[in-house]
Design a protein around this motif. Structure first.
Motif, PDB file in Angstrom:
ATOM      1  N   LYS A  43       0.766  -1.205  -0.108  1.00 29.93           N
ATOM      2  CA  LYS A  43       0.172  -0.058   0.115  1.00 29.93           C
ATOM      3  C   LYS A  43       0.951   1.313  -0.098  1.00 29.93           C
ATOM      4  O   LYS A  43       0.121   2.278  -0.092  1.00 29.93           O
ATOM      5  N   ARG A 103       2.181   2.370   2.593  1.00 29.75           N
ATOM      6  CA  ARG A 103       1.564   2.953   3.813  1.00 29.75           C
ATOM      7  C   ARG A 103       2.495   3.390   4.795  1.00 29.75           C
ATOM      8  O   ARG A 103       3.314   2.376   5.071  1.00 29.75           O
ATOM      9  N   SER A 119      -7.763   0.084   4.076  1.00 34.23           N
ATOM     10  CA  SER A 119      -8.473   0.108   2.841  1.00 34.23           C
ATOM     11  C   SER A 119      -7.676  -0.105   1.863  1.00 34.23           C
ATOM     12  O   SER A 119      -6.629  -0.039   1.953  1.00 34.23           O
ATOM     13  N   ASN A 162      -6.417   0.487  -0.999  1.00 29.54           N
ATOM     14  CA  ASN A 162      -6.006   1.419  -2.121  1.00 29.54           C
ATOM     15  C   ASN A 162      -4.410   1.945  -1.870  1.00 29.54           C
ATOM     16  O   ASN A 162      -3.850   1.344  -0.513  1.00 29.54           O
ATOM     17  N   SER A 202     -10.433   5.848  -1.176  1.00 27.61           N
ATOM     18  CA  SER A 202     -10.575   4.276  -0.787  1.00 27.61           C
ATOM     19  C   SER A 202     -11.540   3.619  -2.037  1.00 27.61           C
ATOM     20  O   SER A 202     -12.418   4.150  -2.443  1.00 27.61           O
ATOM     21  N   GLU A 206     -15.538   4.537   5.065  1.00 26.49           N
ATOM     22  CA  GLU A 206     -15.080   3.864   6.106  1.00 26.49           C
ATOM     23  C   GLU A 206     -15.816   3.684   7.209  1.00 26.49           C
ATOM     24  O   GLU A 206     -16.597   4.621   7.618  1.00 26.49           O
TER      25      GLU A 206
END
Ligand code: TXA
Ligand code: MG
Length: 353
Positions: free
Chosen positions: A59, A61, A146, A148, A154, A183
């Motif tokens: 991700k 992230r 999520s 994405n 998302s 979400e």
């Protein structure tokens, strides 16, 4: 680059052979995107530190922003957390499965990477037969942010997941569009009164009526870019849900919004920009532009929530330069919608007076 397997399943009664293929990936430390009632999540075995690390990488992230841990049964919470307060038991009984995430003090079983080093974890039980079947077959809690790329809107369909993560994950369970579209609500129960860290699918008003007393974290309803060193919810400090296009949110009375949107539109078009307008049904006839997209009626904010992220992605697909979005009333699901719109715009908010 790996091959991402697309597993099409019925959202009500999923084909168990395909669920087993997906669960096998999870058990072996792989990554599977799956639908929930809110948005698609990207799942990994929450107790497998290496798998969760791969999840963050796929991700892109930041490692200090923990994912939500999903369980398939209320009873599975007890092994993951230190204590379950009485209030949490009532909330789980009433709202689970459903779009409410609860923050607990975590037990030592939960790897550091899953908790992003915090002493708490976020847990929820999703209300979707595909997610529940996957949890059951995987026989482990599933960490799932999520599905994405970090910072993007998302995903509310498997196509959105593939647009961001094709080749980066093992599989996606495709069961069509998600029902809620924003979400889950994140509720912190480690403080008194409980505090909403992220407005979402379970409306503030419903939680207030149920709990008697619940606070909204000021950052969750902020109208300016939060400047914070250590937000209680790490997700609060990152730019989120953002389309590639520049975005402006116009807030105020519906009649005044239209004038403001149109004057902004003329300004940007005058500068040679391709303008997209994101509007509510009531004001649809007020606009003409390169691309005008309708969120739904201001009187049906659940439809607005359902359409929001997909429409942001459509503007990007059309290579729109500037999105001008109408604000909606911050009530019910409208609060979550406004939170996402403001964040997506980087708090580029204009008041229509
Ligand atoms: O509806 C949803 O919640 C979706 C579906 C897939 O379940 N999941 C989702 O996950 O939105 P994610 O990772 O994109 O967002 C989780 C949010 C982030 O804002 C994160 O900072 C916050 O929950 N969070 C996670 N663990 C936390 C913790 N221990 N304390 C405070 N906030 C936490
Ligand atoms: Mg997310």
């Amino acid at each position: 680059m790996k091959k991402t397997v697309v597993l099409r399943v019925d959202s009500g009664k999923p084909d168990m052979d395909k669920i087993r293929v997906a669960a096998d990936f999870i058990r072996k430390g792989g990554l599977v995107a799956f639908p929930t009632e809110t948005v698609y999540g990207l799942g990994a075995d929450a107790l497998n530190a290496r798998a969760v690390l791969t999840l963050f990488e796929a991700k892109k992230r930041p490692l200090d922003n923990p994912p939500i841990v999903h369980v398939g049964d209320v009873g599975h919470v007890y092994g993951l957390v230190e204590t379950v307060p009485a209030k949490a038991e009532e909330l789980m009984r009433h709202f689970w499965p459903g779009p409410l995430t609860l923050i607990f003090r975590r037990s030592q079983i939960v790897p550091n990477v899953t908790a992003a080093g915090l002493d708490t974890i976020a847990v929820r039980m999703p209300k979707h037969n595909v997610a529940l079947a996957l949890l059951k077959e995987s026989r482990c809690p599933i960490a799932a942010p999520s599905a994405n790329l970090a910072g993007k809107p998302s995903p509310t369909s498997a196509l959105h997941v593939l647009a961001d993560l094709n080749g980066r994950i093992d599989a996606v369970l495709d069961a069509g569009s998600t029902a809620i579209g924003v979400e889950s609500t994140v509720l912190d129960l480690t403080v008194d009164p409980p505090q909403i860290l992220r407005p979402g699918g379970a409306p503030y008003e419903t939680l207030r009526d149920f709990l008697g007393n619940v606070e909204l974290n000021p950052l969750a309803v902020s109208e300016v870019t939060p400047h914070i060193e250590k937000a209680r919810s790490p997700g609060l400090k990152y730019r989120h849900y953002a389309p590639v296009a520049e975005m402006i949110v116009v807030e105020g009375e519906p009649e005044k919004i239209a004038d403001k949107v149109n004057s902004l539109k003329r300004f940007y078009e005058g500068g040679g920009k391709k303008v997209g307008i994101l509007v509510t049904y009531e004001n649809l006839s007020c606009y003409s532009a390169e691309s005008v997209k309708c969120l739904g009626s201001r009187r049906d904010l659940s439809a607005v929530a359902r359409n929001l992220f997909g429409l942001l992605r459509e503007f990007d697909a059309e290579k729109i330069d500037v999105i001008i979005a109408e604000g909606v009333p911050p009530v019910g699901l409208g609060l979550a919608v406004m939170n996402r719109l403001r964040k997506a715009s980087g708090y580029n908010i204009v008041k229509a007076k």
